[in-house]
Design an enzyme around this catalytic site. Sequence first.
Site, PDB file in Angstrom:
ATOM      1  CB  SER A   9      -0.995  -0.009   1.152  1.00 44.20           C
ATOM      2  OG  SER A   9      -0.363  -0.270   2.369  1.00 44.20           O
ATOM      3  CE1 TYR A  43      -4.992  -4.746   5.298  1.00 40.76           C
ATOM      4  CE2 TYR A  43      -5.665  -3.795   3.204  1.00 40.76           C
ATOM      5  CZ  TYR A  43      -4.675  -4.101   4.110  1.00 40.76           C
ATOM      6  OH  TYR A  43      -3.377  -3.763   3.845  1.00 40.76           O
ATOM      7  CG  HIS A  89       4.033 -10.598   1.139  1.00 39.01           C
ATOM      8  ND1 HIS A  89       4.037 -10.547   2.517  1.00 39.01           N
ATOM      9  CD2 HIS A  89       2.977  -9.851   0.736  1.00 39.01           C
ATOM     10  CE1 HIS A  89       3.026  -9.811   2.925  1.00 39.01           C
ATOM     11  NE2 HIS A  89       2.360  -9.369   1.869  1.00 39.01           N
ATOM     12  CG  ASP A  92       4.738  -9.580   7.538  1.00 42.25           C
ATOM     13  OD1 ASP A  92       4.409  -9.934   6.392  1.00 42.25           O
ATOM     14  OD2 ASP A  92       4.983  -8.406   7.842  1.00 42.25           O
ATOM     15  N   PRO A 123      13.488  -5.202  11.180  1.00 39.49           N
ATOM     16  CG  PRO A 123      15.401  -5.419  12.493  1.00 39.49           C
ATOM     17  CD  PRO A 123      14.823  -5.792  11.155  1.00 39.49           C
ATOM     18  CB  ILE A 125      10.358   2.815  11.183  1.00 41.25           C
ATOM     19  CG1 ILE A 125      11.540   3.586  11.731  1.00 41.25           C
ATOM     20  CG2 ILE A 125       9.130   3.706  11.105  1.00 41.25           C
ATOM     21  CD1 ILE A 125      12.063   4.622  10.774  1.00 41.25           C
ATOM     22  CG  ASP A 204     -30.367  20.400  18.916  1.00 39.20           C
ATOM     23  OD1 ASP A 204     -29.647  21.245  18.365  1.00 39.20           O
ATOM     24  OD2 ASP A 204     -30.697  19.320  18.378  1.00 39.20           O
TER      25      ASP A 204
HETATM   26  C1  SPV Z   1     -28.004  15.953  15.844  1.00 40.59           C
HETATM   27  O1  SPV Z   1     -27.298  14.987  16.173  1.00 40.59           O
HETATM   28  O2  SPV Z   1     -27.926  17.036  16.385  1.00 40.59           O
HETATM   29  C2  SPV Z   1     -28.963  15.814  14.756  1.00 40.59           C
HETATM   30  C3  SPV Z   1     -29.622  14.530  14.517  1.00 40.59           C
HETATM   31  O3  SPV Z   1     -29.254  16.798  14.128  1.00 40.59           O
HETATM   32  S1  SPV Z   1     -31.102  14.567  15.418  1.00 40.59           S
HETATM   33  O4  SPV Z   1     -30.773  14.737  16.833  1.00 40.59           O
HETATM   34  O5  SPV Z   1     -31.793  13.320  15.172  1.00 40.59           O
HETATM   35  O6  SPV Z   1     -31.901  15.704  14.959  1.00 40.59           O
HETATM   36 MG    MG Z   2     -28.762  18.594  15.076  1.00 43.44          MG
END
Ligand code: SPV
Ligand code: MG
Length: 429
Positions: A9, A43, A89, A92, A123, A125, A204
Site C-alpha cells: 500500500s 480492510y 512478500h 509475516d 526490524p 520503524i 438544541d
Molecule cells: C443531531 O445529532 O444534532 C442531529 C440529529 O441533528 S437529530 O438529533 O436526530 O436531529
Molecule cells: Mg442537530
Amino acid sequence: MKTVYIAMSADLITPSHVNIVQEARTLGEVVIGLLTDRAVAGYKRLPYMPYEQRRVVMENIVGVKQVMPQETLDCVPNLLKIKPDYVLHRDDWNTGVLRETRQRVIDTLKQWGGELVEPKPMPGITSTSLKRAIREVGTTPEIRRGMLKRLLEAKPLIRVIEAHSGLTGLIAETVSVEMDDKVREFDGIWMSSLTDSAVKAKPDIEYVDRMSTVSDILEITTKPIIFDGDTGGIAEHFVFTVRTLERLGVSAVIIEDKKGLKKNSLFGTDVEQTQDDIEAFAHKVSCGKRAQVTDDFMIIARIESLILKAGMDDALTRARAYVAAGANGIMIHSKEPTAHEVLTFCKEYAKFDDRVPLVAVPSTYSLATEDELAEAGVRIVIYANQLLRSAYPAMVQVAQSILRHGRAGEAEEHCMSIKDIISLIPERT
Ligand code: SPV
Ligand code: MG
C-alpha cells in the site's frame, strides 16, 4: 530478464519498503502492485496519501520498473496479467487477513513455475508506529477536507460517529475492533448540534457557539468531520459558515430544511416546527455551493418531511429539488422505531436519474443494520448521539453511588483508574 512482483500500500514509506525493493532488484525487474484506496479501505483505514501520490513516490524509488494498480487485497488478478517469475512478500502473512491470499499466490505461481520469496521483516520503524506519530502531529485542513469524498469513492458504506468534545473526538479517532481479520473503525466524525448543546446544558435550538468544539476536535483527530449545520440560518449567513468550515478542513455540512426556531427533530410533531419552502431551501443550498472555494467541500441537504409528517411524496419532491440545486448529498431523517419509511424512501430515490450519496441517521430505528441500509443505497450512516447518551447515565450512577455510600469506594468499579486518566492525553513536548 526475470520479473518480480511486490504488492504494497506504500502509504507511509519506511526503510523497509526501500529494502524490499532492493532485495527484489537482485532477482529481476521490479513491478509494484500498488493497492488502490478502495483495496486498502476494504480492510483497514483509508491511506493518508491518495493512490496517485503514492504512485508517484513508488515510481521514484530506485529499482522500481513499473507501478500497477492492485484493485483488491488479492494480487492474483495482477499475477495472471504479468505472470511474474517471483513474488516477494515479507514472511509475516501466514496469519490474519492475508493468510488465504498467500496460499492463492503460491497456487497461481505454480501454473508457470513462479516462486514466492519471503524475506524476514525488517526490524525498526513500522507503518503502525508511523501512523501513531502522524496522529500526534495531526493533519492539515487540505488533507482532511478531501477525505470524505475519497472515502465515498473507496468504500461502499461510510460509518460516522458523533463527537461533542476533544475527548469524544479521540474516541471516534482511535477506537477499533478486529473482526473477520479486518480492522473496523469509524470513518468520520459527526459534530452533532444535539450533543454539542446538551454537553453545555443548553437546548438544541441553534444557540450554542459550535466553533470552539470544532477546534477541540480538530486538534486531536485526523478523520473527516461532518458538521451538523442545523438550518444553516439565513442564506446570507450560511455562506460565511461554509467558508469557515471549509477553511478549517471540515469535509461537509448538513443543513436541514426547517425555518424559524429550530427544535430537535426527534421531538417530531410534539413541538412546533416549520419546514422551509422548497425554493427557499434550495436557494440556500445553491448559495452555499457558490460560496465554497474548493471542490472537496460537500453540502448535504437534510429532508425533514418524514419527521414532520409531510409525507413520502413531499420528501421525494424535495430530494429532487435539492439535488438540482447542487446538494452533494441527501440526508433522509426519520424518527420511526423501524427503518421502514427510510427504506421506502431509498427505494424510490434509487429510481432518480440524478442521485447524490444518501445519508441516514438510525437513532430511533437503531436495530437497522449497516448492511441493511447499505443494501438500500445508503452511503453514510451516522451514529448521532450514542456517546453522550451512554456517558450521562454512567455519570449519574456514580454520583448516586457516592451519595448512597458516603464515599467513592463503591463507585471505583465503574471508573477508569487514576493511572489511566492522567496518562490518557499525552503531553506534546
Ligand atoms: C443531531 O445529532 O444534532 C442531529 C440529529 O441533528 S437529530 O438529533 O436526530 O436531529
Ligand atoms: Mg442537530
